[in-house]
Every structure is written in C-alpha cells, then in structure tokens.
Scaffold this motif. Structure first.
Motif, PDB file in Angstrom:
ATOM      1  N   ARG A  27     -37.887 -27.534 -12.516  1.00 44.43           N
ATOM      2  CA  ARG A  27     -36.965 -26.516 -12.150  1.00 44.43           C
ATOM      3  C   ARG A  27     -36.766 -26.388 -10.807  1.00 44.43           C
ATOM      4  N   ASP A  28     -35.487 -26.587 -10.388  1.00 46.91           N
ATOM      5  CA  ASP A  28     -35.090 -26.328  -8.860  1.00 46.91           C
ATOM      6  C   ASP A  28     -35.505 -27.493  -8.041  1.00 46.91           C
ATOM      7  N   LEU A  29     -35.625 -28.742  -8.394  1.00 48.51           N
ATOM      8  CA  LEU A  29     -36.140 -29.880  -7.684  1.00 48.51           C
ATOM      9  C   LEU A  29     -35.112 -30.037  -6.646  1.00 48.51           C
ATOM     10  N   ARG A  30     -35.788 -30.511  -5.415  1.00 44.37           N
ATOM     11  CA  ARG A  30     -34.975 -30.396  -4.195  1.00 44.37           C
ATOM     12  C   ARG A  30     -35.899 -31.583  -3.462  1.00 44.37           C
ATOM     13  N   GLN A  43     -40.499 -26.208  -9.290  1.00 42.40           N
ATOM     14  CA  GLN A  43     -41.415 -25.920 -10.020  1.00 42.40           C
ATOM     15  C   GLN A  43     -41.454 -26.741 -11.200  1.00 42.40           C
ATOM     16  N   ALA A  44     -42.814 -26.742 -11.691  1.00 44.20           N
ATOM     17  CA  ALA A  44     -42.956 -27.435 -13.003  1.00 44.20           C
ATOM     18  C   ALA A  44     -44.040 -26.794 -13.905  1.00 44.20           C
ATOM     19  N   ILE A  49     -46.329 -32.777 -15.790  1.00 41.97           N
ATOM     20  CA  ILE A  49     -44.943 -32.829 -15.373  1.00 41.97           C
ATOM     21  C   ILE A  49     -44.688 -33.047 -13.977  1.00 41.97           C
ATOM     22  N   LYS A  50     -45.480 -32.622 -13.064  1.00 44.73           N
ATOM     23  CA  LYS A  50     -45.681 -32.755 -11.736  1.00 44.73           C
ATOM     24  C   LYS A  50     -45.789 -34.155 -11.205  1.00 44.73           C
ATOM     25  N   ASN A  68     -45.751 -34.607  -2.799  1.00 48.00           N
ATOM     26  CA  ASN A  68     -45.449 -33.836  -3.921  1.00 48.00           C
ATOM     27  C   ASN A  68     -45.772 -32.183  -3.712  1.00 48.00           C
ATOM     28  N   LYS A  69     -44.835 -31.425  -3.488  1.00 50.06           N
ATOM     29  CA  LYS A  69     -45.082 -30.001  -3.156  1.00 50.06           C
ATOM     30  C   LYS A  69     -44.577 -28.889  -4.478  1.00 50.06           C
ATOM     31  N   ILE A  70     -44.369 -29.734  -5.586  1.00 44.95           N
ATOM     32  CA  ILE A  70     -43.877 -29.026  -6.805  1.00 44.95           C
ATOM     33  C   ILE A  70     -44.834 -28.183  -7.079  1.00 44.95           C
ATOM     34  N   ARG A  71     -44.618 -26.828  -7.287  1.00 45.10           N
ATOM     35  CA  ARG A  71     -45.523 -25.774  -7.635  1.00 45.10           C
ATOM     36  C   ARG A  71     -45.683 -25.621  -9.047  1.00 45.10           C
TER      37      ARG A  71
END
Length: 81
Positions: A27-30, A43-44, A49-50, A68-71
C-alpha cells in the motif's frame, strides 16, 4: 521527456505504477530518487511481499542501488479479556 526517451525519474514512476497494478499486497508505494539511487517506501503485510515488490521493481528499472524502506506494521495485540 528527455532527448533520448524517458528520464530516469519517469522510468521509476512508471515502474512504481506497474508494481502497484500487480496487486502484490503493498500500500502507498512510492519512490524517492536521489541520482540513480531509489528508495522504495510504503507498507506491506509481510517480509515476503516486501521482497517481491523490490524484486519486481528491479526487473523494470536499472538503478545503482534500490533501498527497501517498505514498512511492515507491527501485529496488533489482542484485547485483554
């Protein structure tokens, strides 16, 4: 658009849109671009998924480095009985 096609930032933005359309569960990938280094944020629901998001992104864009700073949100505690 650059003289020889899309700019690096345009390619990054296109890749973010393509990965988002894959419905992988992020979600909210940027992306934040600094030169040829890209930091992915969002967010994952899981580490799997991350990892998959960055893997698919890197198939679409050649970067010097992709951070990769996906939370992944912390699990919610169950309410006390």
């Amino acid at each position: 658009m650059g003289l020889f096609g899309k700019s690096f930032e345009e390619k990054v933005n296109d890749a973010v849109e393509a990965v988002t359309r894959m419905n992988l569960g992020v979600r909210d990938l940027r992306a934040v671009v600094d030169g040829k280094v890209v930091t992915l944020e969002g967010q994952a629901d899981s580490f799997e998924i991350k990892g998959r998001v960055i893997q698919e992104f890197n198939k679409l864009v050649n970067t010097e480095n992709t951070l990769n700073k996906i939370r992944i949100p912390a699990p919610q505690a169950a309410p006390a009985a």
